[in-house]
Design an enzyme around this catalytic site. Structure first.
Site: not given
Length: 280
Positions: A106-108, A110, A134
């Site tokens: 998720h975010s970083m 990903a 994500s």
């Protein structure tokens, strides 16, 4: 001595998730599929604290504890993406987890999951069965922010506006200050990241966007499509940048993950039980 020095080597990088007093989590070394999970900037394995319960025994949830947080608090966090990805790839290879696996970030996380997949490919190791990204723009769209250099108060406002404090706008300043070093290091790794052209991955990829996420808009998330020659699916959920931390979209995210992990080769009998559990 770091607290991580007191842990078995695998537990430092891959602590076992808690599933409750009545059940032990499946052993990642013997499970039919491993879901390796990477948190957002400043995040810890607590972001995935009950995923094992929701996804069942057919998949072992393997949250990644990065240096600088949790029991690795005294370790220096990485502030550059490529060395971090290589270190994670080393750990996955060393502990024989880089087979029959999927990646979620998720975010970083990903961006890190993508770089880890590339690092494992360079080593000739099996590709992930599925890549889940994500709340993240595509890799080539990173590098246009400098939040890591903001004053403390301004950075706190950025995190608050993204929904990072949930409903707790009064989260203690002392708690936030303790998290600042690792948060700034993670943000620096993302904001100084420069994508370099490489062949696309060949695994199926699912990308999750959220309705009120200003830093990973649907168009930015859709831009992941050319990063794989396999199937690509984008799912759009309600919520802000931190939708995976709570609310109805968290349940939908886990339901989507379960369905697509079943298609990746885990035990198919779990599908009916999970669908009976979730309501929308």
């Amino acid at each position: 001595m770091s607290p991580a020095d007191l842990l078995p080597p695998r537990a430092a990088w891959f602590p076992r998730p808690v599933t409750g007093p009545a059940a032990a989590p499946p052993d990642p070394a013997t499970a039919p599929l491993r879901l390796v999970c990477f948190p957002y900037a400043g995040g810890t394995v607590s972001a995935f604290r009950d995923w094992q319960q929701h996804l069942g025994d057919g998949v072992a949830v393997v949250p990644v504890q990065l240096p600088g947080r949790g029991l690795r608090l005294r370790e220096t966090p990485y502030d550059t993406m490529e060395p971090l990805a290589e270190a994670v790839a080393d750990a996955l290879d060393e502990h024989r987890l880089a087979h029959d696996y999927a990646l979620f970030g998720h975010s970083m996380g990903a961006l890190l999951a993508y770089e880890v997949a590339c690092a494992l490919r360079r080593r000739g190791l099996p590709p992930p069965r599925h890549l889940f990204v994500s709340g993240s723009r595509a890799p080539h769209l990173y590098g246009d922010r400098a939040d890591h250099a903001l004053p403390d108060a301004a950075l706190r406002e950025v995190i608050r506006d993204l929904g990072g404090f949930g409903d707790q706008d009064t989260v203690g300043s002392a708690y936030f200050e303790r998290r600042l070093p690792v948060l700034r290091a993670d943000l620096r790794a993302c904001e100084r990241y420069g994508w370099r052209p490489r062949p696309p991955l060949d695994c199926p990829t699912t990308a999750f966007s959220a309705t009120a996420d200003p830093i990973a808009t649907p168009q930015m998330v859709e831009a992941w499509r050319p990063y794989t020659t396999g199937s690509f699916l984008r799912r759009h959920l309600t919520g802000n940048h931190f939708f995976l931390n709570g609310g109805p979209s968290r349940g939908r995210l886990l339901a989507h993950l379960g369905t697509e992990l079943d298609a990746s080769g885990t035990t198919p009998h779990r599908k009916a039980a999970r669908e009976a559990t979730w309501t929308f």
